[in-house]
Design an enzyme around this catalytic site. Structure first.
Site, PDB file in Angstrom:
ATOM      1  N   SER A   1       9.290  -2.942  30.660  1.00 61.02           N
ATOM      2  CA  SER A   1       9.996  -4.264  30.328  1.00 61.02           C
ATOM      3  C   SER A   1      11.374  -4.132  31.236  1.00 61.02           C
ATOM      4  O   SER A   1      11.454  -3.437  31.891  1.00 61.02           O
ATOM      5  CB  SER A   1      10.275  -4.062  28.990  1.00 61.02           C
ATOM      6  OG  SER A   1       9.383  -4.170  27.973  1.00 61.02           O
TER       7      SER A   1
ATOM      8  N   HIS B   1      11.417  -7.117  33.415  1.00 67.33           N
ATOM      9  CA  HIS B   1      11.259  -7.792  34.628  1.00 67.33           C
ATOM     10  C   HIS B   1      10.830  -9.231  34.051  1.00 67.33           C
ATOM     11  O   HIS B   1      10.274  -9.880  34.715  1.00 67.33           O
ATOM     12  CB  HIS B   1       9.951  -7.286  35.435  1.00 67.33           C
ATOM     13  CG  HIS B   1      10.067  -5.820  35.362  1.00 67.33           C
ATOM     14  ND1 HIS B   1      11.287  -5.455  36.265  1.00 67.33           N
ATOM     15  CD2 HIS B   1       9.377  -4.501  35.312  1.00 67.33           C
ATOM     16  CE1 HIS B   1      10.953  -3.893  36.726  1.00 67.33           C
ATOM     17  NE2 HIS B   1       9.898  -3.578  35.823  1.00 67.33           N
TER      18      HIS B   1
ATOM     19  N   HIS C   1      13.244  -1.876  39.944  1.00 63.82           N
ATOM     20  CA  HIS C   1      13.683  -1.095  38.881  1.00 63.82           C
ATOM     21  C   HIS C   1      15.116  -0.829  39.200  1.00 63.82           C
ATOM     22  O   HIS C   1      15.701   0.020  38.434  1.00 63.82           O
ATOM     23  CB  HIS C   1      12.964   0.168  38.669  1.00 63.82           C
ATOM     24  CG  HIS C   1      11.704  -0.158  38.413  1.00 63.82           C
ATOM     25  ND1 HIS C   1      10.712  -0.503  39.255  1.00 63.82           N
ATOM     26  CD2 HIS C   1      10.979  -0.337  37.223  1.00 63.82           C
ATOM     27  CE1 HIS C   1       9.339  -0.675  38.832  1.00 63.82           C
ATOM     28  NE2 HIS C   1       9.716  -0.769  37.464  1.00 63.82           N
TER      29      HIS C   1
END
Ligand SMILES: Nc1ncnc2c1ncn2[C@@H]1O[C@H](COP(=O)(O)OP(=O)(O)O)[C@@H](O)[C@H]1O
Ligand SMILES: Nc1ncnc2c1ncn2[C@@H]1O[C@H](COP(=O)(O)OP(=O)(O)O)[C@@H](O)[C@H]1O
Ligand SMILES: [Mg+2]
Ligand SMILES: [Mg+2]
Ligand SMILES: [Mg+2]
Ligand SMILES: [Mg+2]
Lengths: 333, 211, 333, 211
Positions: free
Chosen positions: A54, A56, A217
């Site tokens: 999660s 993104h 990330h």
């Protein structure tokens, strides 16, 4: 970084619940795990399953919908979902035609999807995987298979989803995914770090610097550079993309200008203006453009540019209609 | 030679879980330097699930304790580390039933786990992953077959910690940090740190218990 | 705040150029001024013109498209466009049926649109204006006409655009806009400030605080509060909206959960989850939900929630198809 | 009594433009405290356009100089202040042709401008807008009809600056700041500051020229 959340541990599930509540006409939650699938089922088509960490959003769950993906498995923030979650999503979205998983090439994702496929095999499900490896900055030419998968997933999902919708077989759909991946490249930069819910920013970028070659990330990029005019940064990115994809005059492409979070549409449009100028000079024709937040790194300020080179097959698939909560295409322009 | 019953093994591993949950922030910070800063969250998620399982089950064999730990981690963690760290414990599944935990049985469990980790992650020594702490620790255990569990674990801890220090010296070859190339030099690997904490917690449990 | 721009003075024009380049099949620039209009013209319908300061993207230009607005006049960042710009957009989008301008109720906007209408009158153009005054926090009940116009513009444009597309007369379209405005309310909060291109942040918010009742220009809110769980903040907002709109059990509404910039979809979904919970408890039926960045304040982190109460007429207009670069509705759900 | 020709008026107003362009950041900062922080940008945009126009045109009357300034601001600025500050200058359009600028003619131009500003913006004294500096300045001019332009402007500057100080005392009733209610107390109004700078620049131009 302040965030609008309740408990840190509940972020993913609560967010998924909100998403499903908002899209209840078209989407439903997968029982017992953090996954979502389309409601309207066409049992005669290959199903496309996405998944990943999660943080993104709208990737991955926001790309589930008509003409795109059929399901998405969600991990914790910046962590791939576990094999069980992936398996349950595969099973919930499963059709007799089999399932293609589109997996961005990060170790966690490939390992967890790999185990999920193994488990699916034990249950006699036909599951194939295609890797997304569009991030030029993450490995040199010649080592394309080592590259990370990032925002290019949007394009790859678009054409793969269209192929599935048109009734292509699992092998054919996989071929489309692999071709689309071969013809898609992305490069990104970041202006600010991001922070996981409940954490401090996970790195810093100087007030007059930017990171070149960010992943999605918030992991540091491959180079820190002095901030300069948008046009210069874009030139650098486009040169990298055109070179790596070996684009030539007369080629036709689809372009995605993607905000990684806090970067505004006001800025993205300025970025695209220069993309269009540069490609025009080289007589590379932009068939279609998407500008917005598609593959984000939480609230990180930054931008990535993706280019998919279109051949006739990809172009006609690209043109098929698609309707998801965060991406639509009305069909033949 | 010292042996732990199944129940004692279970208690030791609950202690390990508690220690790793407490290290959450520290592990996030290390991961944040060259990774994405979530390693501590994953490890805490995993060991919270482990604690819950261990606290609500009784086991017939040592293998089952380890296997259940692995399964709890695999189901709860996600991420690279979900597969990698669960593999560390799931190796126990391939061994014949073990009624006691001693130097020999722990060594065989962790050796099997190491095989699984390497099969999954394809990392070798020097790639700057948890393997750099894990493999030396297993080797140290193998070289301590005549020692008590406490003494064997002590040398495993030292080997693991040495491995952590060495991860600073090379660039990452796996995980998110590999994309940093030489920029990852000088910073230790988060997963390796976790491995050393797991060994350290086992050792501390025993040394406290024995004293 | 670092931004991806070239020269500060060129931001709006370059961004507009990028937008038009990306959407050249459907949109075109208005000659000589910072404005955009739809390309495909239906000369038999009332045209809808939006406008306001830049920095709120996708509002205003991103709401130009099929079933929505026909043109948008753009000012500098956070400054209404000048009368000449507005006039040129009105003229470029003009049809024999006349033009309705939807104007958010800020002094600059009303004055500049007022002068533009006056100028249009000199040229015998039929131009009407409807004000958008949805921001509850900006003036007390009883003084609704004093309120600012904010994200509710999306809903008002949706139903007004649909009415125009269906061939309603200028007077009828205006009536729809006024009714929609009467039935729409918004409340917003901010977690961080924003900064104009080339400037420092224009205010600060403490690390454990949020601003309640923000406008959309980064102007300070009406109260600074201690940050709390998302659910509590949402409860406060929803109570305010339900109360001000006098919503009752059985009512049907459309909901917009809007990010003001850096706030992520991950968070917006958590916000909506609580909106849905609270409205369900009161038996208020959510007919449709939009979650995303629609009306932003540059990169400000924050959220606004808008509710439009639907009667039969508004609901059927809401259901008409709409396709713009940043909002679509496929038609009857 | 001192009089300025059309060309001298033009030169004075170019000087005014330069001064206001220089105040850009300061005006943004003031606006940022209770507004949206863009006032300086708008004023600089406006006076840059003014300079360009004044530098490339010659005028037959004083009225036309002022009108052209107003039109340049109206076309270039946008925002509340585009309408408001252009109105200040556009008032000249309603007056009979003026060949010279003196205390009387400047007073009549700015009085007409004030009427336009109030008609457009509906602000009264005490509403914490530019009117709070502008109206006292016009009154001061009216009370200085027997003085030279320099002396008259001096009292206008003092009146405007006093007006700026007073804007700190009340909450805003117009513009973005009005939504702040009492939170706007204690901070001066950006537009009022601009008015005082315009008067001050005219005065400085004259006093430098005359000395
Ligand atoms: N292929 C691999 N083999 C062994 N260990 C790995 C591998 N990839 C990653 N790791 C370990 O996992 C750690 C990162 O874990 P974590 O941060 O939880 O996952 P992610 O990288 O998905 O964010 C690294 O520090 C490294 O020790
Ligand atoms: N209705 C009004 N009447 C007179 N002056 C006004 C009015 N509204 C705003 N102003 C003036 O305009 C100034 C703000 O200008 P500016 O920041 O450029 O515009 P905006 O408010 O559109 O951002 C205020 O400080 C005030 O002096
Ligand atoms: Mg991770
Ligand atoms: Mg990590
Ligand atoms: Mg403004
Ligand atoms: Mg302002």
């Amino acid at each position: 970084m302040k965030k609008l959340i309740n408990e840190v541990d509940d972020v993913v599930l609560e967010s998924l619940d909100g998403f499903v509540a908002a899209n209840h006409r078209t989407h439903q939650k997968v029982n017992g795990v953090n996954g979502v699938i389309r409601k309207a089922e066409n049992n005669k088509k290959v199903s496309i399953v996405l998944g990943g960490g999660s943080g993104h959003e709208p990737v991955f769950l926001g790309l589930v919908g008509e003409g795109m993906a059929d399901g998405a498995a969600l991990g914790s923030v910046f962590a791939s979902p576990d094999p069980q979650t992936i398996l349950e999503v595969i099973k919930s979205a499963y059709t007799d035609e089999g399932t293609l998983c589109l997996v961005i090439n990060y170790a966690g994702d490939t390992m967890n999807f790999g185990m999920a496929s193994e488990l699916a095999g034990y249950e006699d499900l036909k599951v194939e995987t295609a890797l997304v490896t569009d991030d030029v900055a993450s490995a040199p030419k010649g080592q394309e298979d080592e590259r990370r998968g990032v925002a290019g997933l949007l394009f790859i999902t678009k054409v793969t989803g269209a192929a599935a919708e048109k009734g292509y077989s699992l092998a054919e759909v996989k071929q489309i995914a692999e071709k689309a991946n071969r013809l898609t490249r992305t490069m990104g930069i970041a202006l600010t770090p991001c922070s996981l819910p409940g954490s401090k920013p996970n790195f810093t970028i100087g007030e007059d610097e930017y990171e070149f070659g960010m992943g999605i990330h918030g992991e540091p990029g491959i180079k820190t550079k002095k901030l300069k005019a948008a046009d210069e940064i874009v030139t650098e990115i486009i040169e990298g993309l055109v070179d790596d994809l070996v684009l030539q005059g007369g080629d036709e492409v689809a372009v995605l200008v993607n905000s990684t979070g806090a970067t505004t549409i006001l800025e993205l449009n300025i970025v695209f203006r220069q993309v269009a100028n540069l490609l025009k000079k080289q007589n590379i024709h932009i068939y279609d453009t998407n500008i917005g937040s598609f593959c984000t790194s939480l609230e990180m300020a930054g931008v990535s540019i993706s280019i998919m080179k279109l051949d006739n097959e990809l172009k006609s698939l690209y043109n098929e209609p698609a309707y998801t909560p965060y991406f639509y295409r009305k069909g033949n322009a | 030679m010292e042996q732990l019953t199944v129940q004692e093994t279970q208690a030791m591993l609950i202690f390990v879980a508690d220690n790793l949950i407490e290290a959450k922030e520290m592990l996030c910070e290390i991961d944040g330097k060259i990774g994405d800063g979530d390693h501590g969250f994953g490890i805490a998620r995993g060991f919270n699930a482990v604690k819950e399982t261990l606290n609500s089950n009784t086991y017939a064999t040592v293998n089952n304790v380890f296997k259940d730990i692995g399964m709890s981690m695999l189901r709860s963690m996600g991420g690279a580390s979900g597969v990698i760290f669960s593999s560390m414990f799931l190796g126990a599944g391939t061994l014949p039933d073990l009624a006691k935990l001693n130097t020999e049985s722990l060594t065989s469990i962790l050796r099997e786990g190491l095989k699984k980790v390497k099969a999954q992650g394809k990392a070798k020594m020097g790639d700057k992953t948890m393997v750099d702490a894990y493999e030396p620790a297993v080797i140290a255990l193998e070289q301590s077959q005549d020692s008590t569990l406490e003494t064997a674990l002590k040398s495993a801890v030292l080997a693991a910690e040495d491995g952590v220090r060495k991860t600073k010296e090379y660039p990452a070859k796996h995980g998110r940090a590999k994309f940093l190339y030489d920029r990852s030099i000088g910073i230790e690997d988060a997963g390796a740190t976790t491995v050393s904490l797991i060994f350290k917690a086992m050792y501390n449990y025993l040394s406290t218990k024995n004293s």
